[in-house]
Motif scaffolding. Structure first.
Motif, mmCIF file in Angstrom:
data_model
loop_
_atom_site.group_PDB
_atom_site.id
_atom_site.type_symbol
_atom_site.label_atom_id
_atom_site.label_comp_id
_atom_site.label_asym_id
_atom_site.label_seq_id
_atom_site.Cartn_x
_atom_site.Cartn_y
_atom_site.Cartn_z
ATOM 1 N N ARG A 82 0.980 -1.284 -0.119
ATOM 2 C CA ARG A 82 -0.046 0.098 -0.007
ATOM 3 C C ARG A 82 1.047 1.259 0.073
ATOM 4 O O ARG A 82 1.631 1.475 0.961
ATOM 5 N N ARG A 102 -3.020 5.934 -1.278
ATOM 6 C CA ARG A 102 -4.247 5.422 -1.447
ATOM 7 C C ARG A 102 -4.418 4.148 -2.574
ATOM 8 O O ARG A 102 -5.320 3.458 -2.836
ATOM 9 N N HIS A 103 -3.127 3.947 -3.053
ATOM 10 C CA HIS A 103 -2.994 2.946 -4.010
ATOM 11 C C HIS A 103 -2.605 1.463 -3.414
ATOM 12 O O HIS A 103 -1.729 1.537 -2.447
ATOM 13 N N ARG A 104 -2.919 0.316 -3.894
ATOM 14 C CA ARG A 104 -2.664 -0.779 -3.440
ATOM 15 C C ARG A 104 -1.871 -1.573 -4.676
ATOM 16 O O ARG A 104 -2.530 -1.715 -5.787
ATOM 17 N N ILE A 105 -0.787 -1.934 -4.495
ATOM 18 C CA ILE A 105 -0.097 -2.611 -5.556
ATOM 19 C C ILE A 105 0.330 -3.963 -5.439
ATOM 20 O O ILE A 105 0.813 -4.524 -4.421
#
Length: 221
Positions: free
Chosen positions: A151, A154-157
Motif C-alpha cells: 500500500r 491510496r494505491h494498492r500494488i
C-alpha cells in the motif's frame, strides 16, 4: 475470553483436529494476551543493512537488517475480534541479535474464504498478505502466502513477477524436547531468500530458564 489460537482454529475449521495434540491443546488455551520465548538457530536477512533501504516504503516493524545464529527471541500476542466479529491475532516478534534488538509485527484476521487469513505487516500496515493455512502430515500448522500487496498512499500494488514474495511458515512440535518448532522463509524469484528464521519456542507457562537468555545489548530498531 478468547483462545490464544482462535484465528488459526477458525481458519482451519474441521482440519484443526488433525493438528498435533500438543499444538491443538495450546491453541485452545484461553488467553487474550500471551507470550512465548525461544531461540532461533538461524535468523535474519543475509542482505544486512541493505534491507534498510526499504524502510521509507514499509516503515518500522517489518525489516530485519541483521543475520545471526543462536538468536534468542520473544513473541507477544493479543487475540481478539474485528468489528465484524472475526478472530484476530496481533503479534510482535523481538529478535535479540548481538548488539541490536529488532522487531517484526503483524495482525492476522480470518477471512470469508476457508483456510485463508489476511495479514497486515509492519507498524504502518503497508504490506498485506493473504495466507493459506493447512495441516501437514506431521500435524504441524503450515502457512503459505497466496498474494502479497504493497500500500502506497491510496494505491494498492499487488507484487507479481520479479517483485513477487513467497512466504512459507511451518509451526510444529518436537516430541523429544517437548517444545514448539518454527521455520519461516520469505523468497523472491530474483533475490532468493530475503528473510528466514528457524528454531524452537515455548509459551510463557512452559518456558525454560534458557529461553530468551543472553539478550542483545543494542537499541530498539
Amino acid at each position: 475470553m478468547t483462545a490464544r489460537g482462535a484465528v488459526f482454529l477458525a481458519a482451519l475449521g474441521d482440519d484443526a483436529e488433525r493438528l498435533h495434540p500438543e499444538i491443538l491443546a495450546q491453541m485452545r488455551v484461553e488467553a487474550e494476551s500471551d507470550s512465548a520465548a525461544g531461540v532461533f538457530s538461524v535468523a535474519g536477512s543475509r542482505f544486512g543493512r541493505l534491507t534498510a533501504l526499504g524502510y521509507p516504503v514499509v516503515g518500522p516493524g517489518l525489516l530485519v537488517t541483521r543475520f545471526a545464529r543462536d538468536v534468542p527471541f520473544r513473541i507477544d500476542t493479543v487475540a481478539g475480534r474485528s468489528r465484524s466479529g472475526r478472530a484476530t491475532l496481533a503479534a510482535r516478534r523481538e529478535f535479540r541479535f548481538p548488539g541490536a534488538i529488532q522487531h517484526i509485527s503483524d495482525r492476522l484476521t480470518v477471512t470469508e474464504r476457508p483456510g485463508i487469513l489476511h495479514n497486515v505487516l509492519g507498524v504502518r500496515g503497508r504490506v498485506e498478505m493473504l495466507e493459506e493455512c493447512a495441516v501437514t502430515s506431521e500435524g504441524a500448522l503450515r502457512m503459505r502466502s497466496r498474494a502479497v500487496a504493497l500500500r502506497v498512499g491510496r494505491h494498492r500494488i499487488t507484487l507479481r513477477g520479479i517483485l513477487r514474495l513467497d512466504v512459507d511458515l511451518v509451526d510444529g512440535w518436537d516430541d523429544a524436547e517437548q517444545r514448539r518448532t518454527i521455520a519461516m522463509r520469505a523468497t523472491n524469484p530474483v533475490l532468493g531468500t530475503v528473510l528466514e528464521y528457524r528454531g524452537w519456542y515455548r509459551h510463557a507457562e512452559h518456558t525454560d530458564r534458557d529461553a530468551g537468555a543472553a539478550p542483545g545489548s543494542g537499541q530498539y530498531e
